[in-house]
Design a protein around this motif. Sequence first.
Motif, PDB file in Angstrom:
ATOM      1  N   LEU A  27       0.607  -1.299   0.052  1.00 53.79           N
ATOM      2  CA  LEU A  27       0.141   0.032  -0.007  1.00 53.79           C
ATOM      3  C   LEU A  27       0.820   1.365   0.029  1.00 53.79           C
ATOM      4  CD1 LEU A  27      -2.958  -1.215   2.484  1.00 53.79           C
ATOM      5  CD2 LEU A  27      -2.932  -0.691   0.002  1.00 53.79           C
ATOM      6  N   THR A  28       2.032   1.248   0.764  1.00 55.15           N
ATOM      7  CA  THR A  28       2.921   2.440   0.904  1.00 55.15           C
ATOM      8  C   THR A  28       3.343   2.621  -0.739  1.00 55.15           C
ATOM      9  OG1 THR A  28       3.204   2.024   3.238  1.00 55.15           O
ATOM     10  CG2 THR A  28       4.938   3.369   1.740  1.00 55.15           C
ATOM     11  N   THR A  31       1.026   3.979  -3.171  1.00 63.80           N
ATOM     12  CA  THR A  31       0.556   5.501  -2.859  1.00 63.80           C
ATOM     13  C   THR A  31       1.946   6.327  -3.382  1.00 63.80           C
ATOM     14  OG1 THR A  31      -0.550   4.992  -0.723  1.00 63.80           O
ATOM     15  CG2 THR A  31       0.277   6.955  -0.958  1.00 63.80           C
ATOM     16  N   ARG A  34       1.567   6.348  -7.102  1.00 63.59           N
ATOM     17  CA  ARG A  34       0.360   7.353  -7.693  1.00 63.59           C
ATOM     18  C   ARG A  34       0.920   8.785  -7.511  1.00 63.59           C
ATOM     19  NH1 ARG A  34      -2.726   3.135  -5.202  1.00 63.59           N
ATOM     20  NH2 ARG A  34      -3.970   2.116  -7.031  1.00 63.59           N
ATOM     21  N   SER A  35       1.745   9.125  -6.528  1.00 61.34           N
ATOM     22  CA  SER A  35       2.362  10.203  -6.116  1.00 61.34           C
ATOM     23  C   SER A  35       3.259  11.009  -7.380  1.00 61.34           C
ATOM     24  CB  SER A  35       2.865  10.511  -4.948  1.00 61.34           C
ATOM     25  OG  SER A  35       3.509  11.738  -4.624  1.00 61.34           O
TER      26      SER A  35
END
Length: 131
Positions: A27-28, A31, A34-35
């Motif tokens: 999940l990290t 994220t 995506r950033s």
Amino acid sequence: MELPLTTPALLFPAISLLLLAYTNRFLTLATLIRSLHSDYKAQPDPFTLVEIRSLRYRVRLVRDMQFLGVSSFLLCVVCMSVLFAGQVWLGSLLFGVSLFLMICSLAFSVREIQVSIDALDLHLRDLETLR
């Protein structure tokens, strides 16, 4: 060698916590990817492309870690079922394979940590060149 039904059951909490840690890593990474994707679209940077390549490799490692961890967990459950049915030899074999898969999963985890540290080192070197 006698393998009681409770021995494979001892791995349940460890495997569950390990899979939770792997999911958190995934999940990290998702994220962060995506950033970086939105940052790169706004302002293309070759340094970001290097980081994205590293993240792609790390995501594959986490995928493999999760696959091996889940496979280990599944074999642990099958092992307990087989032991419950009285097949000690087969249960011992399945438990051994389960342990081997867990060792492989942990080895992938160590590799992912190494790649992560290399990526952080790249950022630190980039900061040092800015001084």
